[in-house]
Write a protein that holds these residues in place. Sequence first.
Motif, PDB file in Angstrom:
ATOM      1  N   PRO A  37       0.840  -1.213   0.000  1.00 44.67           N
ATOM      2  CA  PRO A  37       0.000   0.000   0.000  1.00 44.67           C
ATOM      3  C   PRO A  37       0.871   1.257   0.000  1.00 44.67           C
ATOM      4  O   PRO A  37       1.944   1.276   0.589  1.00 44.67           O
ATOM      5  N   HIS A  38       0.383   2.279  -0.683  1.00 47.43           N
ATOM      6  CA  HIS A  38       1.146   3.522  -0.783  1.00 47.43           C
ATOM      7  C   HIS A  38       0.332   4.684  -0.237  1.00 47.43           C
ATOM      8  O   HIS A  38      -0.891   4.741  -0.390  1.00 47.43           O
ATOM      9  N   GLY A  39       1.047   5.609   0.402  1.00 46.44           N
ATOM     10  CA  GLY A  39       0.429   6.839   0.849  1.00 46.44           C
ATOM     11  C   GLY A  39       0.262   7.796  -0.312  1.00 46.44           C
ATOM     12  O   GLY A  39       0.573   7.478  -1.463  1.00 46.44           O
ATOM     13  N   VAL A  59       2.006  17.642   1.518  1.00 43.99           N
ATOM     14  CA  VAL A  59       1.480  16.862   2.638  1.00 43.99           C
ATOM     15  C   VAL A  59       1.379  15.401   2.237  1.00 43.99           C
ATOM     16  O   VAL A  59       0.757  15.073   1.211  1.00 43.99           O
ATOM     17  N   TYR A  60       2.022  14.542   3.026  1.00 44.62           N
ATOM     18  CA  TYR A  60       1.936  13.089   2.818  1.00 44.62           C
ATOM     19  C   TYR A  60       0.923  12.525   3.812  1.00 44.62           C
ATOM     20  O   TYR A  60       1.012  12.783   5.023  1.00 44.62           O
ATOM     21  N   THR A  61      -0.039  11.785   3.277  1.00 44.47           N
ATOM     22  CA  THR A  61      -0.980  11.058   4.130  1.00 44.47           C
ATOM     23  C   THR A  61      -0.716   9.564   3.964  1.00 44.47           C
ATOM     24  O   THR A  61      -0.415   9.093   2.862  1.00 44.47           O
ATOM     25  N   ASN A  90      14.929  14.670  -3.470  1.00 47.51           N
ATOM     26  CA  ASN A  90      16.240  14.123  -3.104  1.00 47.51           C
ATOM     27  C   ASN A  90      16.221  13.059  -2.012  1.00 47.51           C
ATOM     28  O   ASN A  90      17.137  12.243  -1.937  1.00 47.51           O
ATOM     29  N   GLY A  91      15.188  13.071  -1.162  1.00 49.00           N
ATOM     30  CA  GLY A  91      15.167  12.129  -0.048  1.00 49.00           C
ATOM     31  C   GLY A  91      14.102  11.066  -0.149  1.00 49.00           C
ATOM     32  O   GLY A  91      14.168  10.045   0.520  1.00 49.00           O
ATOM     33  N   GLN A  92      13.089  11.335  -0.986  1.00 46.28           N
ATOM     34  CA  GLN A  92      11.984  10.407  -1.211  1.00 46.28           C
ATOM     35  C   GLN A  92      11.381   9.875   0.099  1.00 46.28           C
ATOM     36  O   GLN A  92      11.259   8.662   0.304  1.00 46.28           O
ATOM     37  N   PRO A  93      10.985  10.770   0.993  1.00 46.48           N
ATOM     38  CA  PRO A  93      10.422  10.307   2.264  1.00 46.48           C
ATOM     39  C   PRO A  93       9.154   9.487   2.082  1.00 46.48           C
ATOM     40  O   PRO A  93       8.854   8.616   2.903  1.00 46.48           O
ATOM     41  N   GLN A  94       8.394   9.755   1.010  1.00 49.51           N
ATOM     42  CA  GLN A  94       7.157   8.998   0.803  1.00 49.51           C
ATOM     43  C   GLN A  94       7.441   7.516   0.591  1.00 49.51           C
ATOM     44  O   GLN A  94       6.660   6.653   1.035  1.00 49.51           O
ATOM     45  N   ILE A  95       8.567   7.186  -0.032  1.00 47.90           N
ATOM     46  CA  ILE A  95       8.940   5.775  -0.238  1.00 47.90           C
ATOM     47  C   ILE A  95       9.387   5.158   1.084  1.00 47.90           C
ATOM     48  O   ILE A  95       9.013   4.032   1.430  1.00 47.90           O
ATOM     49  N   ILE A  96      10.193   5.899   1.841  1.00 48.25           N
ATOM     50  CA  ILE A  96      10.648   5.426   3.150  1.00 48.25           C
ATOM     51  C   ILE A  96       9.445   5.161   4.052  1.00 48.25           C
ATOM     52  O   ILE A  96       9.361   4.127   4.721  1.00 48.25           O
ATOM     53  N   LEU A  97       8.516   6.105   4.057  1.00 49.08           N
ATOM     54  CA  LEU A  97       7.324   5.959   4.885  1.00 49.08           C
ATOM     55  C   LEU A  97       6.491   4.756   4.460  1.00 49.08           C
ATOM     56  O   LEU A  97       6.074   3.947   5.290  1.00 49.08           O
ATOM     57  N   ASP A 103       6.265  -2.686   6.697  1.00 50.61           N
ATOM     58  CA  ASP A 103       6.970  -3.513   7.682  1.00 50.61           C
ATOM     59  C   ASP A 103       6.394  -3.361   9.090  1.00 50.61           C
ATOM     60  O   ASP A 103       6.958  -3.891  10.052  1.00 50.61           O
ATOM     61  N   LYS A 104       5.295  -2.592   9.203  1.00 45.56           N
ATOM     62  CA  LYS A 104       4.614  -2.383  10.485  1.00 45.56           C
ATOM     63  C   LYS A 104       5.562  -1.786  11.549  1.00 45.56           C
ATOM     64  O   LYS A 104       5.561  -2.186  12.716  1.00 45.56           O
ATOM     65  N   LYS A 105       6.377  -0.835  11.110  1.00 44.98           N
ATOM     66  CA  LYS A 105       7.346  -0.212  12.002  1.00 44.98           C
ATOM     67  C   LYS A 105       7.016   1.246  12.313  1.00 44.98           C
ATOM     68  O   LYS A 105       7.818   1.929  12.962  1.00 44.98           O
ATOM     69  N   LEU A 106       5.868   1.701  11.849  1.00 41.37           N
ATOM     70  CA  LEU A 106       5.577   3.123  11.980  1.00 41.37           C
ATOM     71  C   LEU A 106       4.113   3.356  12.321  1.00 41.37           C
ATOM     72  O   LEU A 106       3.223   2.744  11.729  1.00 41.37           O
ATOM     73  N   GLU A 107       3.890   4.233  13.275  1.00 43.17           N
ATOM     74  CA  GLU A 107       2.528   4.650  13.595  1.00 43.17           C
ATOM     75  C   GLU A 107       2.027   5.572  12.488  1.00 43.17           C
ATOM     76  O   GLU A 107       2.747   6.472  12.050  1.00 43.17           O
ATOM     77  N   PRO A 108       0.805   5.395  12.001  1.00 47.04           N
ATOM     78  CA  PRO A 108       0.281   6.271  10.941  1.00 47.04           C
ATOM     79  C   PRO A 108       0.359   7.738  11.341  1.00 47.04           C
ATOM     80  O   PRO A 108      -0.041   8.112  12.451  1.00 47.04           O
ATOM     81  N   MET A 109       0.893   8.564  10.451  1.00 47.17           N
ATOM     82  CA  MET A 109       1.037   9.982  10.726  1.00 47.17           C
ATOM     83  C   MET A 109       0.932  10.780   9.442  1.00 47.17           C
ATOM     84  O   MET A 109       1.107  10.250   8.333  1.00 47.17           O
ATOM     85  N   ILE A 110       0.646  12.042   9.588  1.00 49.64           N
ATOM     86  CA  ILE A 110       0.667  13.000   8.490  1.00 49.64           C
ATOM     87  C   ILE A 110       2.035  13.674   8.505  1.00 49.64           C
ATOM     88  O   ILE A 110       2.545  14.031   9.567  1.00 49.64           O
TER      89      ILE A 110
END
Length: 249
Positions: A37-39, A59-61, A90-97, A103-110
């Motif tokens: 799934p992708h944000g 804004v990334y959701t 340059n950092g592609q945070p949306q891919i990291i997120l 991997d279920k390592k992150l609480e959902p956030m904006i």
Amino acid sequence: MKNIFLLISLCVLVLPTKAQMSLQAPEGFDGVKPNIPHGKMDTISYPSKTVGVNRKALVYTPPGYSKNKKYPVLYLLHGIGGDEKEWLKNGQPQIILDNLYADKKLEPMIVVLPNGRAMKDDRAVGNMFDSARVQAFSVFEKDLLNDLIPFVEKKYPAYKDREHRAVAGLSMGGGQSLNFGLGNLDRFAWVGGFSSAPNTKLPEVLVPNPAEAKAKLKLLWISCGDADGLISFSKRTHDYLFEKDVPHV
């Protein structure tokens, strides 16, 4: 929010040691995985009374985003030569997120990626070190607190308490994050500076009341490569925090 600070920090940091070893980000952490799934990344425009114009931010959701659920918010700031699109390019945070969620390592956030150069012509053009442009990064504190955060919390189902609000950034944005986050502990509980620049205030100004910082901070993250010319600003901050017994990573 601790994992996102770690992964985004590693995105811009490879830290060699005296033994010629390297601390590397996990393999594939920023690689596109099509079958997860992708944000969603959107552009917003918000009215800034501070600057007197409408300003843009990204804004990334997260995957599975719902207006019926409340979310923490991370404000992620760019460097002196960037704008609201610098992290995206340059950092592609949306891919990291996305990968962290898979991997279920992150609480959902904006995640909000603003333009930290708070002036009417905020484009990343011309002399980035012009005094007016440099000053605009300080002006952004007022724009962030009084204009952007209220707009985001009105438009999105965001928690409005300090315990669910984070600020982090790179270079000039790292200095901003430490200045704004530690200077407004009533607004932020999570603060991160990556290769923070010379705009970082002196540590005794950043944290004049160590006991208050110790009581209010959920996480203070400071990182910089040991061959990075900016490391002295992170080191002096770390040394002061260590001396005053303020927990930080």
